[in-house]
Design an enzyme around this catalytic site. Structure first.
Site, PDB file in Angstrom:
ATOM      1  N   ARG A  15       0.834  -1.027   0.100  1.00 54.62           N
ATOM      2  CA  ARG A  15      -0.110  -0.085   0.021  1.00 54.62           C
ATOM      3  C   ARG A  15       0.749   1.401   0.005  1.00 54.62           C
ATOM      4  NH1 ARG A  15      -3.545  -1.398   5.227  1.00 54.62           N
ATOM      5  NH2 ARG A  15      -1.753  -2.605   5.504  1.00 54.62           N
ATOM      6  N   LYS A  75       1.497   1.723   7.207  1.00 53.27           N
ATOM      7  CA  LYS A  75       2.023   0.990   8.744  1.00 53.27           C
ATOM      8  C   LYS A  75       2.430   1.850   9.572  1.00 53.27           C
ATOM      9  CE  LYS A  75       0.542  -2.380   9.221  1.00 53.27           C
ATOM     10  NZ  LYS A  75      -0.541  -2.597   9.965  1.00 53.27           N
ATOM     11  N   TYR A  94      -1.343   4.481  10.720  1.00 49.93           N
ATOM     12  CA  TYR A  94      -1.676   3.422  11.590  1.00 49.93           C
ATOM     13  C   TYR A  94      -0.344   3.329  12.628  1.00 49.93           C
ATOM     14  CZ  TYR A  94      -5.632   1.964   9.096  1.00 49.93           C
ATOM     15  OH  TYR A  94      -6.624   1.606   8.289  1.00 49.93           O
ATOM     16  N   HIS A  96      -0.861   1.473  16.139  1.00 48.50           N
ATOM     17  CA  HIS A  96      -1.149   0.300  17.059  1.00 48.50           C
ATOM     18  C   HIS A  96      -0.109   0.066  18.234  1.00 48.50           C
ATOM     19  CE1 HIS A  96      -3.922  -1.140  13.816  1.00 48.50           C
ATOM     20  NE2 HIS A  96      -2.962  -1.373  12.934  1.00 48.50           N
ATOM     21  N   GLU A 118      -5.807   4.618  13.572  1.00 47.27           N
ATOM     22  CA  GLU A 118      -6.907   3.681  14.420  1.00 47.27           C
ATOM     23  C   GLU A 118      -7.773   4.199  15.582  1.00 47.27           C
ATOM     24  OE1 GLU A 118      -3.751   3.220  14.352  1.00 47.27           O
ATOM     25  OE2 GLU A 118      -2.889   2.577  16.297  1.00 47.27           O
ATOM     26  N   ASP A 270      -2.972  -7.143  15.028  1.00 44.61           N
ATOM     27  CA  ASP A 270      -2.451  -5.801  15.184  1.00 44.61           C
ATOM     28  C   ASP A 270      -2.383  -5.063  16.426  1.00 44.61           C
ATOM     29  OD1 ASP A 270      -5.071  -5.272  14.753  1.00 44.61           O
ATOM     30  OD2 ASP A 270      -4.797  -3.861  13.276  1.00 44.61           O
TER      31      ASP A 270
HETATM   32  N1  NAI Z   1      -4.785  -7.707  10.773  1.00 41.21           N
HETATM   33  C1  NAI Z   1      -4.943  -6.703  10.029  1.00 41.21           C
HETATM   34  O1  NAI Z   1      -4.594  -6.726   9.088  1.00 41.21           O
HETATM   35  C2  NAI Z   1      -6.166  -5.715  10.370  1.00 41.21           C
HETATM   36  C3  NAI Z   1      -6.620  -5.676  11.653  1.00 41.21           C
HETATM   37  N2  NAI Z   1      -7.522  -4.974  12.169  1.00 41.21           N
HETATM   38  C4  NAI Z   1      -8.151  -5.065  13.541  1.00 41.21           C
HETATM   39  O2  NAI Z   1      -9.182  -6.066  13.390  1.00 41.21           O
HETATM   40  C5  NAI Z   1      -9.991  -5.689  14.761  1.00 41.21           C
HETATM   41  C6  NAI Z   1     -11.361  -5.474  14.878  1.00 41.21           C
HETATM   42  O3  NAI Z   1     -11.553  -4.206  14.239  1.00 41.21           O
HETATM   43  P1  NAI Z   1     -12.950  -3.585  13.916  1.00 41.21           P
HETATM   44  O4  NAI Z   1     -13.732  -4.557  13.467  1.00 41.21           O
HETATM   45  O5  NAI Z   1     -12.789  -2.456  13.002  1.00 41.21           O
HETATM   46  O6  NAI Z   1     -13.419  -3.174  15.283  1.00 41.21           O
HETATM   47  P2  NAI Z   1     -14.891  -2.623  15.772  1.00 41.21           P
HETATM   48  O7  NAI Z   1     -14.729  -1.795  16.667  1.00 41.21           O
HETATM   49  O8  NAI Z   1     -15.620  -2.236  14.549  1.00 41.21           O
HETATM   50  O9  NAI Z   1     -15.421  -4.076  16.206  1.00 41.21           O
HETATM   51  C7  NAI Z   1     -14.738  -4.814  17.464  1.00 41.21           C
HETATM   52  C8  NAI Z   1     -16.141  -5.433  18.020  1.00 41.21           C
HETATM   53  O10 NAI Z   1     -15.530  -6.328  19.107  1.00 41.21           O
HETATM   54  C9  NAI Z   1     -16.357  -6.460  20.099  1.00 41.21           C
HETATM   55  N3  NAI Z   1     -15.723  -6.840  21.480  1.00 41.21           N
HETATM   56  C10 NAI Z   1     -14.885  -6.140  22.220  1.00 41.21           C
HETATM   57  N4  NAI Z   1     -14.500  -6.989  23.097  1.00 41.21           N
HETATM   58  C11 NAI Z   1     -15.224  -7.958  22.959  1.00 41.21           C
HETATM   59  C12 NAI Z   1     -15.101  -9.304  23.637  1.00 41.21           C
HETATM   60  N5  NAI Z   1     -14.567  -9.518  24.888  1.00 41.21           N
HETATM   61  N6  NAI Z   1     -15.805 -10.315  23.404  1.00 41.21           N
HETATM   62  C13 NAI Z   1     -16.700 -10.290  22.146  1.00 41.21           C
HETATM   63  N7  NAI Z   1     -16.724  -9.068  21.362  1.00 41.21           N
HETATM   64  C14 NAI Z   1     -15.966  -8.048  21.858  1.00 41.21           C
HETATM   65  C15 NAI Z   1     -17.124  -4.866  20.337  1.00 41.21           C
HETATM   66  O11 NAI Z   1     -18.253  -4.856  20.801  1.00 41.21           O
HETATM   67  C16 NAI Z   1     -17.001  -4.615  18.599  1.00 41.21           C
HETATM   68  O12 NAI Z   1     -18.232  -4.901  18.135  1.00 41.21           O
HETATM   69  C17 NAI Z   1      -9.007  -4.354  15.355  1.00 41.21           C
HETATM   70  O13 NAI Z   1      -7.713  -5.033  16.297  1.00 41.21           O
HETATM   71  C18 NAI Z   1      -8.499  -3.827  14.060  1.00 41.21           C
HETATM   72  O14 NAI Z   1      -7.053  -3.208  14.443  1.00 41.21           O
HETATM   73  C19 NAI Z   1      -8.110  -4.272  10.945  1.00 41.21           C
HETATM   74  C20 NAI Z   1      -7.900  -4.018   9.688  1.00 41.21           C
HETATM   75  C21 NAI Z   1      -6.780  -4.948   9.631  1.00 41.21           C
HETATM   76  C1  PYR Z   2      -5.473  -1.789  10.089  1.00 43.39           C
HETATM   77  C2  PYR Z   2      -4.164  -2.104   9.886  1.00 43.39           C
HETATM   78  O1  PYR Z   2      -3.552  -2.746  10.719  1.00 43.39           O
HETATM   79  C3  PYR Z   2      -3.890  -2.357   8.718  1.00 43.39           C
HETATM   80  O2  PYR Z   2      -4.483  -2.091   7.589  1.00 43.39           O
HETATM   81  O3  PYR Z   2      -2.724  -3.016   8.229  1.00 43.39           O
HETATM   82 MG    MG Z   3      -1.953  -3.859  11.148  1.00 43.09          MG
END
Ligand code: NAI
Ligand code: PYR
Ligand code: MG
Length: 372
Positions: A15, A75, A94, A96, A118, A270
């Protein structure tokens, strides 16, 4: 303001922080834009596309960091990039920080003003600069999980959609926010039997209203989570407590009760990951096994579809990037409480409470640094 955009250097990250369109908007606002040579190529943007919009191409990351007053990236800055940050410079990307002490300490030491995509908020309680990448990662999660479920890749050898006479895969999504919703829709679309767990009843109601014919919603009690995880072919970790380290929802002990070859896809990696056995992996080497359970834990999943992701990210970041450039960070944050929520580090001080709590570092209230 001079705005600089370096080439991303995280492994397999294609990206780029600014599209030629974003550069054009900044230039139309009277700013100067410096792009590192080749920065956009992985996302399908040539240097000439930027030059056509009036941006200047520079040869090295050093040249970008030396000259720019604001660095716009994707990133979190890697160690070599952190060394190039300077006092008074704005970093917009970002971060994190909660699971990353080394980065947090380096950013504090840099004297720069660091605004994390974020943790920027919106009026509906959402995270507008995380959402587009969460949409992408959510849609990718079942795809990567399905690949990992294949026998040759270490998985259980289960087809997502099954075939007539054979059950489809059972997919459990923990966290029904942006990632979880998108993951559930795609997994169901692939024919899997899908359950979404969340701790927010309003969110479960909303998902049920929208999708009750397509997947089930269950309250994420410890017992319900454990029971569903034990029966799953694939578990997608999608929880978030904004800015904080992810809660650990599946322990190592639980892995022995799971089906051999089941797959954990930890999108929340992340923020440190929501399974005890998760550790960040890369697109080059995305999967590993613990106690017979496969783990996919890539921390920059959207980088796999760099063109889609870059455009989606820029659609969201552009107005905030323009506000920072037009007004400077202080006025832009004072004028907009949602951008202010993005401020994590300023001039040697940590300003984000959940990061301070995760790492045991003193936090200075944002308003104190804005009013200083
Ligand atoms: N690995 C990657 O490449 C990427 C990772 N992410 C990550 O994915 C994760 C989720 O992001 P979003 O969906 O945007 O967040 P969001 O805030 O839209 O949704 C998170 C959900 O988790 C729920 N939640 C919180 N604690 C909980 C628990 N103990 N048990 C069950 N549910 C619980 C909340 O109520 C909420 O509905 C974040 O850590 C984000 O940084 C996002 C994009 C890319
Ligand atoms: C949200 C994040 O960590 C990514 O897009 O890589
Ligand atoms: Mg990430």
């Amino acid at each position: 303001m001079k705005i600089g955009c370096p080439t991303e250097i995280k492994a397999q990250e294609f990206r780029v922080g600014m599209t030629p369109d974003a550069a054009a908007e900044a230039i139309a606002h009277g700013h100067e834009v410096l792009i590192q040579k080749g920065a956009g190529v992985g996302a399908g943007f040539e240097d000439s596309d930027y030059e056509a919009q009036g941006a200047r191409i520079v040869d090295t990351a050093e040249a970008v960091f030396d000259e720019a007053e604001m660095i716009v990236k994707v990133k979190e800055p890697q160690a070599s990039e952190r060394k190039m940050l300077s006092e008074g410079q704005i970093l917009f990307t970002y971060l994190h920080l909660a699971p990353d002490r080394a980065q947090t300490e380096d950013l504090i030491a840099s004297g720069a003003t660091c605004i994390a995509y974020e943790t920027v908020t919106d009026a509906k309680g959402g995270l507008p600069l995380l959402a587009p990448m969460s949409e992408v990662a959510g849609k990718l999660a079942p795809q990567m999980g399905a690949w990992t479920l294949q026998k040759a890749n270490g998985g259980r050898g289960v087809l997502m959609g099954g075939v007539p006479g054979v059950f489809p895969a059972r997919v459990v999504v923990i966290g029904g926010g942006t990632v979880g919703q998108n993951a559930a829709v795609v997994a169901q679309g692939m024919g899997a039997d899908v359950v979404v767990l969340d701790r927010s009843l309003p969110r479960l109601r909303q998902l049920d209203d929208l999708y009750k014919d397509r997947f089930k919603t269950i309250y994420a009690s410890k017992a319900a989570t454990a029971e569903l995880v034990a029966e799953a072919d694939m578990v997608i970790g999608a929880v978030l407590v904004p800015g904080a380290a992810a809660p650990k929802l599946v322990s190592r002990e639980q892995l022995s009760g799971m089906k051999p070859g089941a797959v954990l896809v930890d999108v929340a990696i992340d923020q440190g990951g929501c399974f005890e056995t998760s550790k960040a992996t890369t697109h080059q080497d995305p999967v590993y096994e613990v106690d017979g359970v496969m783990h996919y834990c890539v921390a920059n999943m959207p980088g796999a579809v760099a063109r889609t992701s870059t455009m989606a990210l820029n659609n969201a970041t552009m107005p905030f990037m323009l506000a920072l450039a037009d007004k400077g960070w202080k006025t832009a944050c004072a004028d907009d409480p949602h951008l202010k929520a993005g401020l994590n580090v300023h001039a040697g001080k940590l300003t984000y409470a959940a990061v301070g709590e995760a790492l045991g570092i003193d936090v200075t209230p944002v308003d104190e640094v804005i009013n200083a």
